[in-house]
Design a protein around this motif. Sequence first.
Motif: not given
Ligand SMILES: [Zn+2]
Length: 390
Positions: A254-255, A265, A267, A269, A272
């Motif tokens: 996913g990333h 995203c 996260c 980032k 992603c």
């Molecule tokens: Zn991500």
Amino acid sequence: MRRGTNSLEVKKLNRNRIFRYVHSQSETSMPDISAALDISGPTVLTIVKELKSAGVVEEVGELKSTGGRKAKAIASVRDVRYAVGMDITENHVGFVYTDLGRKALKHERIRKHFRNEESYFREIGELLGEFVARNRIPEEKIEGVGIALPGIVDRQKNILNGSHVLGIHEVSWEKWAAHIPYPCELLNDANAAAITEDVCCKRPESNLVYLSLSNSVGGAVIFADEMKSNEGIPAITDNTTMYMGNNWRSGEFGHMVIHPEGKTCYCGKKGCLDAYCSALNLAELEDGNLRAFFDKMESGKEEYRQIWDEYLGNLAIAVDNLRMCFDCEVVLGGYVGNYMKPYIGRFQSLAAEKNIFSGGGDYVRVCQCREEASAYGAALYQIEKYISKI
Ligand SMILES: [Zn+2]
């Protein structure tokens, strides 16, 4: 056989091989085992006797004679042990139970919002107790409970390192075990679903990448045993092993960035895969109802058709990357995977356009188990562990 293997280990290996052989057949006989595994008749006789007294193998009549004395038919005892799997999500808990036959004997999904509170863990224990009672699973035969979670799980320490979806960190198995009277083991949900795919679809022994397209995007890498790089990796079956990485974080597909400077995203980032291909991208257009998205698209909603085309285009980038990394079959699972069947032909064409090697796009396919795959895999893993100890 490894150098330095002593006779006790040989006996243990043979015992396990014999059980697995018997278990793979609906019924068999001692001469058949001896011939199939190239183990002497007297050794087979001794080991089958042991397996019978352990209650895992039984006589089930006589095999049809081809002349001479009829051989006794033997088979494995499927209901000698049971295992239950649970899948904990943000809003639900899924249950599946199975026995040595590895069929999902029952699956259920109950709405239950996750709360990081003692009362939640107690209620989960109660729901499990009710599931066991409702299905009349003999408690003394329950090998263990596998708990699938949407997050990074350290399988050695049996703790959930972190889950963005549930908003928790460093949660030990003991939180659940305090309210569950069976051994508990935590697993990543995508890993658990990949186990289901590996065990149930009876594919030839080979490598496989599983891509889980649920409310977050995750995955798993399964490789055939001849590629096993060290002995510390937990086996799934006698044929396959899951690659876990150095920090239990393998398969976090996913990333992977598919669009530099793209959508942000969760996260932190940009670009992603999760930001483009989590099921939420589609379900949120229909108040979280993924089925409604597909229904409306099929009944001609043009806007949804375009969104779906974009979704497939982004997914094809990721799937092609996975193919380039792993050179193996890629299986699409998770919530969106469950709806992919009618579109897989088209998606294979998209994958084929990107494939620089021969073979087109037929390396990608849809998962075969569509009901509670994570809970099922968590249960199957308990059964596989039991079988590996026989
Ligand atoms: Zn991500």
